[in-house]
Scaffold this motif. Structure first.
Motif, short mmCIF file in Angstrom:
data_model
loop_
_atom_site.label_atom_id
_atom_site.label_comp_id
_atom_site.label_asym_id
_atom_site.label_seq_id
_atom_site.Cartn_x
_atom_site.Cartn_y
_atom_site.Cartn_z
N MET A 14 -2.62 3.66 -3.53
CA MET A 14 -2.40 2.95 -4.65
C MET A 14 -1.84 1.37 -3.91
O MET A 14 -1.31 1.76 -3.02
CB MET A 14 -1.29 3.35 -5.61
N SER A 15 -2.27 0.49 -4.62
CA SER A 15 -1.84 -0.80 -4.11
C SER A 15 -1.43 -1.75 -4.93
O SER A 15 -1.91 -1.70 -6.10
CB SER A 15 -3.06 -1.33 -3.08
N TRP A 16 -0.58 -2.84 -4.76
CA TRP A 16 -0.23 -3.93 -5.62
C TRP A 16 0.17 -5.19 -4.96
O TRP A 16 0.60 -5.37 -3.93
CB TRP A 16 1.27 -3.55 -6.43
N TYR A 23 0.89 -1.13 0.08
CA TYR A 23 0.06 0.07 0.00
C TYR A 23 0.93 1.21 0.06
O TYR A 23 1.91 1.24 0.65
CB TYR A 23 -0.96 0.12 1.24
N TRP A 66 -7.80 -1.20 1.99
CA TRP A 66 -7.96 -0.85 0.82
C TRP A 66 -9.17 0.29 0.60
O TRP A 66 -10.22 0.07 1.50
CB TRP A 66 -8.38 -2.02 -0.01
N ARG A 121 -4.37 7.61 -11.00
CA ARG A 121 -4.02 8.28 -9.80
C ARG A 121 -2.52 8.36 -9.92
O ARG A 121 -2.09 9.42 -9.67
CB ARG A 121 -4.29 7.52 -8.53
N LYS A 131 -6.28 3.10 -10.09
CA LYS A 131 -5.01 3.18 -9.58
C LYS A 131 -3.85 4.04 -10.55
O LYS A 131 -3.16 4.85 -9.93
CB LYS A 131 -4.59 1.69 -9.31
N HIS A 148 -10.35 1.23 -4.57
CA HIS A 148 -10.02 1.90 -6.09
C HIS A 148 -9.90 0.61 -6.66
O HIS A 148 -9.50 -0.52 -6.56
CB HIS A 148 -8.77 2.59 -5.98
N THR A 186 -8.26 -1.26 -10.59
CA THR A 186 -6.85 -1.08 -11.22
C THR A 186 -6.75 -0.01 -12.30
O THR A 186 -5.73 0.92 -12.09
CB THR A 186 -6.56 -2.58 -12.18
#
Length: 250
Positions: free
Chosen positions: A131-133, A123, A158, A169, A166, A161, A163
């Motif tokens: 944003m996160s992956w 995060y 989370w 952004r 994200k 959002h 993909t």
């Protein structure tokens, strides 16, 4: 009266001569005759021949299947190597991005990956946006510099959002950092002073809002986001020529 036996009739056909070699000179049967042959030996021969031919066809089909399997396995192995290389490169870039935002980046265990262990969730908050992956277990070694938290930590929640959102952004943050009015070759970026100031003010407002929603007052992340917001407001009040909008990393 004569007592002599009756002489043989000269018109009677003689008995044919059958030598022991006569069977060697018999005519070979035709294919049609062989096809209608009812001898069990001929049937067994046909069945053996047909079985042999079927075995050859099956062996050829097996070789073809094995060749096709080996061909597609090579393609699958190549695809897997290319995919893993792409994921590794992606992880390298994310590790660099996380290093640029140490105060607003955390990593935790990923609970949404079923059947596999070791996955992580990264995060990151940049420009006031989360944003996160997902991080593959094989790439976890690249994120040793990131703060590890539990999945229940407020920083690892989370915000919903997608993909697409994200990366929108992320592009917005890039545009924000590029609002200095000029490109690297010295040409104008086409951004007016009024547009630049409005975007910077809006970004500062969003940072303040995110700082209040995500972090408690007094925490490092809260203080960093407020400082970034103040810096953005200062940049909005200055003409582009007097400074750059390259906001320091959080």
């Amino acid at each position: 009266m004569s007592t002599t036996g009756k002489p043989p009739n000269r018109n009677q056909d003689p008995e044919p001569v059958r030598t022991r070699f006569a069977r060697l000179f018999r005519r070979r049967p035709s294919r049609a005759a062989l096809a209608t042959e009812t001898s069990p030996y001929s049937k067994a021969g046909r069945m053996a021949a047909e079985g042999f031919a079927a075995g050859l066809r099956q062996a050829e089909a097996l070789r073809t299947t094995q060749d096709d399997t080996a061909h597609w396995k090579r393609h699958a192995d190549t695809y897997a190597r290319e995919r893993d290389a792409a994921y590794r490169e992606r992880a390298q870039l994310l590790a660099w991005l996380a290093a640029l935002h140490p105060a607003t980046t955390v990593i935790c265990t990923a609970a949404d990956i079923e059947g596999e262990t070791g996955w992580r969730l990264l995060y990151l908050v940049a420009g006031g946006w989360q944003m996160s992956w997902h991080i593959h277990p094989a790439d976890a070694d690249l994120f040793r510099h990131v703060t590890v938290v539990s999945p229940s930590d407020p920083r690892a929640q989370w915000d919903g959002h997608t993909t697409d959102q994200k990366y929108e952004r992320l592009r917005g943050h890039v545009r924000l950092l590029a609002l200095d009015g000029s490109r690297s070759d010295g040409s104008s970026s086409g951004v007016t002073a009024e547009t630049r100031a409005a975007i910077l003010e809006e970004a500062a407002d969003h940072l303040v809002q995110q700082a209040a929603e995500l972090w408690a007052p007094g925490t490092t992340a809260h203080a960093v986001m407020l400082a970034d917001a103040a810096e953005l407001r200062g940049l909005a009040r200055r003409p582009p020529a007097q400074g750059s909008t390259a906001v320091r990393s959080a």
